[in-house]
Structures are given as C-alpha cells and as structure tokens.
Design a protein around this motif. Sequence first.
Motif, PDB file in Angstrom:
ATOM      1  N   ALA A  38      14.484  36.179  33.506  1.00 43.75           N
ATOM      2  CA  ALA A  38      12.867  35.982  33.597  1.00 43.75           C
ATOM      3  C   ALA A  38      12.057  35.110  33.762  1.00 43.75           C
ATOM      4  O   ALA A  38      12.259  33.668  33.989  1.00 43.75           O
ATOM      5  CB  ALA A  38      11.949  36.928  32.197  1.00 43.75           C
ATOM      6  N   ARG A  98       5.463  35.813  27.271  1.00 37.13           N
ATOM      7  CA  ARG A  98       6.261  37.489  27.645  1.00 37.13           C
ATOM      8  C   ARG A  98       6.522  36.929  26.036  1.00 37.13           C
ATOM      9  O   ARG A  98       8.072  38.285  25.625  1.00 37.13           O
ATOM     10  CB  ARG A  98       6.835  37.720  28.591  1.00 37.13           C
ATOM     11  CG  ARG A  98       6.154  37.729  29.386  1.00 37.13           C
ATOM     12  CD  ARG A  98       7.093  37.923  31.208  1.00 37.13           C
ATOM     13  NE  ARG A  98       8.003  39.587  30.884  1.00 37.13           N
ATOM     14  CZ  ARG A  98       8.830  39.308  30.841  1.00 37.13           C
ATOM     15  NH1 ARG A  98       9.688  38.211  31.106  1.00 37.13           N
ATOM     16  NH2 ARG A  98       9.797  40.511  30.685  1.00 37.13           N
ATOM     17  N   SER A  99       6.905  35.752  25.587  1.00 35.22           N
ATOM     18  CA  SER A  99       7.739  35.570  24.124  1.00 35.22           C
ATOM     19  C   SER A  99       7.998  36.859  22.766  1.00 35.22           C
ATOM     20  O   SER A  99       6.697  37.106  22.623  1.00 35.22           O
ATOM     21  CB  SER A  99       7.899  34.140  23.629  1.00 35.22           C
ATOM     22  OG  SER A  99       8.797  34.194  22.984  1.00 35.22           O
ATOM     23  N   GLU A 112      10.919  47.110  22.202  1.00 35.78           N
ATOM     24  CA  GLU A 112      10.693  45.679  22.211  1.00 35.78           C
ATOM     25  C   GLU A 112      10.437  44.995  20.962  1.00 35.78           C
ATOM     26  O   GLU A 112      11.064  44.216  20.751  1.00 35.78           O
ATOM     27  CB  GLU A 112       9.350  44.660  22.334  1.00 35.78           C
ATOM     28  CG  GLU A 112       8.863  45.215  23.888  1.00 35.78           C
ATOM     29  CD  GLU A 112       7.192  45.806  24.975  1.00 35.78           C
ATOM     30  OE1 GLU A 112       6.921  44.689  25.063  1.00 35.78           O
ATOM     31  OE2 GLU A 112       6.511  45.652  23.286  1.00 35.78           O
ATOM     32  N   LEU A 115      14.369  44.201  20.442  1.00 34.45           N
ATOM     33  CA  LEU A 115      14.887  43.380  21.538  1.00 34.45           C
ATOM     34  C   LEU A 115      14.098  42.131  20.264  1.00 34.45           C
ATOM     35  O   LEU A 115      14.667  40.754  20.574  1.00 34.45           O
ATOM     36  CB  LEU A 115      13.778  43.255  22.625  1.00 34.45           C
ATOM     37  CG  LEU A 115      13.682  42.174  23.626  1.00 34.45           C
ATOM     38  CD1 LEU A 115      15.583  41.379  23.238  1.00 34.45           C
ATOM     39  CD2 LEU A 115      13.038  42.200  24.654  1.00 34.45           C
ATOM     40  N   HIS A 175      14.830  34.419  23.507  1.00 32.88           N
ATOM     41  CA  HIS A 175      15.024  35.572  24.146  1.00 32.88           C
ATOM     42  C   HIS A 175      14.466  34.834  25.654  1.00 32.88           C
ATOM     43  O   HIS A 175      14.171  35.788  26.725  1.00 32.88           O
ATOM     44  CB  HIS A 175      12.801  35.793  24.125  1.00 32.88           C
ATOM     45  CG  HIS A 175      12.050  36.545  24.704  1.00 32.88           C
ATOM     46  ND1 HIS A 175      10.878  36.461  25.050  1.00 32.88           N
ATOM     47  CD2 HIS A 175      12.839  37.923  25.062  1.00 32.88           C
ATOM     48  CE1 HIS A 175      11.101  37.737  25.789  1.00 32.88           C
ATOM     49  NE2 HIS A 175      11.712  38.774  25.547  1.00 32.88           N
ATOM     50  N   ASP A 179      15.675  37.473  28.425  1.00 33.31           N
ATOM     51  CA  ASP A 179      14.931  37.978  29.369  1.00 33.31           C
ATOM     52  C   ASP A 179      15.568  38.305  30.531  1.00 33.31           C
ATOM     53  O   ASP A 179      15.903  37.185  31.463  1.00 33.31           O
ATOM     54  CB  ASP A 179      13.800  37.810  29.306  1.00 33.31           C
ATOM     55  CG  ASP A 179      12.819  39.010  28.901  1.00 33.31           C
ATOM     56  OD1 ASP A 179      13.140  39.962  28.807  1.00 33.31           O
ATOM     57  OD2 ASP A 179      11.622  38.716  29.213  1.00 33.31           O
ATOM     58  N   PRO A 182      11.933  40.759  35.427  1.00 35.21           N
ATOM     59  CA  PRO A 182      10.675  42.141  34.600  1.00 35.21           C
ATOM     60  C   PRO A 182      10.201  42.799  35.485  1.00 35.21           C
ATOM     61  O   PRO A 182      10.757  42.143  37.409  1.00 35.21           O
ATOM     62  CB  PRO A 182       9.171  41.292  33.870  1.00 35.21           C
ATOM     63  CG  PRO A 182       9.004  39.545  35.069  1.00 35.21           C
ATOM     64  CD  PRO A 182      11.027  39.495  34.657  1.00 35.21           C
TER      65      PRO A 182
ATOM     66  N   THR B   2      19.319  42.128  23.831  1.00 35.29           N
ATOM     67  CA  THR B   2      17.703  42.640  24.878  1.00 35.29           C
ATOM     68  C   THR B   2      17.115  43.453  24.349  1.00 35.29           C
ATOM     69  O   THR B   2      16.521  43.830  25.139  1.00 35.29           O
ATOM     70  CB  THR B   2      17.753  41.947  25.939  1.00 35.29           C
ATOM     71  OG1 THR B   2      18.898  42.973  26.863  1.00 35.29           O
ATOM     72  CG2 THR B   2      19.006  40.985  26.148  1.00 35.29           C
TER      73      THR B   2
END
Lengths: 196, 85
Positions: A38, A98-99, A112, A115, A175, A179, A182, B2
Amino acid sequence: MDMTLEIPTGAAILVVLAVVFLSTVAIGERLSDRLNSAPLELPAAWERYRPRILAGKWLVGVWFAAAAAALLLPGGPARLAGLLAFAAASFLVIGYRRSLAQQPAEALDERERSLQRSIYVSAYRILASAIGIAAVALMLAEARVLDLRLLPPADDGTAVLVALIFVWVAPSLVHAWLDPRPDEREEDDLVLAASR
Amino acid sequence: MTGRRSADEPPIPNRIAELRGEAGLSRIELSRLVGVNWQTIGYLERGEYNPSLALAFRLSDIFGLPIEEIFVRGRPGEAFPDGSR
C-alpha cells in the motif's frame, strides 16, 4: 566452542528487531506480496498536496534506516540529523492515515477490526521473539559460550528510546508492510460506468 | 492475515459487483448503505474477504435478494447455478 562478538549495542538492538520483524511478517506471512504494497497516505490535512509518497514496505525500510542513523551516527550535527530523521519517520509511521493500528475499534468495520487484531498479534509475536533472542544471547554470554562484547552506544538514552518507540510503532509497521494496495476510486468509477 | 480470509479458507464467489452495477451504486454508495469502509466492498467483490453473516444479511436487504442468490459456495471462477460467473 567460544565465539567472540564485538558489536555496538545500538546495532545489536536494531539487528535483532529487523531480523525478527522480517522473519515474522515477511518470511512468515504467506500473503505478503512485495509488489502489492500500500502506498503511504499522509494525514488528511496534507492529502490534497501530496496524498502518497511512499509504499508501505518502503516506510518500514525508512523507519529502520532512520533508527540506525539515530543509534549509530557519531555526535554533533550528524547525530542531531539522525535523531530528527528518526522522529520524522516515527511520526510518519504513526500518522500514516490508513494505519488501523492506532484507531479505536468502533471506528472500524468488521474486516478492519479483524485486520487490526491480527496486526497486534504479529506485533506482540515480534516483541516476544526480540526479547527471547536477547535473553538467549545474554544467557550464552553468562555461560561463557558466547563472548559478547557490546560496545557502548553513543548515547544509552537513544538505544532505550529506539526500543521503546519500536514497541509503540510495531503494529503500524506490521500494517504498513502487509497492507495491500488499496482500491482506486477511479477503478470503482470504471466498474460503474461499464455496468451502466 | 491482513483481515483477508486466511489462505486455507476457501473464497465464497459472489455477485456483489454485478448487483451493484445493476443497482447503479458506486462502492462508496454501497459501503454507506451497509455500514462498512468502501474498500471493504472491493475486498468482498474480489472474494478476498468473506463477510460475517450480519454483513451478508445487510447486503441481502440492500439488493432485495436472498443470501444464496448473492453468495455461492464454490471455487473462484466457478459458475453460478444459472450459468453466470
């Protein structure tokens, strides 16, 4: 068998953290995909100026490089620059828009939250492994199997600071590493246009 | 990890993208209707995330279809009972 190891304390801390981090989230994570990282997004206030400047995995690399600079550069302006770079990198990791790691659960949806839970599990695993490696090294040194000579860091406080900040940023680093890229809003528009 | 489905959990094919297109909804609009992040819709459409039963029911309400007409047990690319993919 006697082994002599003479390394700076700061380098030892950083090597242990980096090795454990990589072995946990890079090698141990089957879904990790280097090409699908990401992009970092800056805090919302800056978004219109420069929304993305780094991919997540690069952010991890930048943080470790900045930590190395803070720990290993000699005194004077170079050391100050290293500390400033470390502070900036830590700010980027934590402020990473986005963390999910730093967000309250009620602000997240079910995917989320799941995650976020797995991020913390990985982060705790990394910290536990790092502490375990350090403990084994100390026991080997105590048993005189390993002649471990840690050279004093330029500043003891910095070594402690880096270790403490790692505990704080570890979930965000995990993350950032894992990640995937997106979805693009443009892609969404294309799907919609094609269906109309 | 994730937040995606785990590697040993099979994806559940679904028609969310198709139904969303038919309804003229963007991912953002659909995400607001069902109360998730808009990117979660992308994960669902690509079969990278299997939703909870509660989310599946919300999608069912939005599209006005029973869950089994939105989600089908099978492998990716496998045809739905009516022959569509």
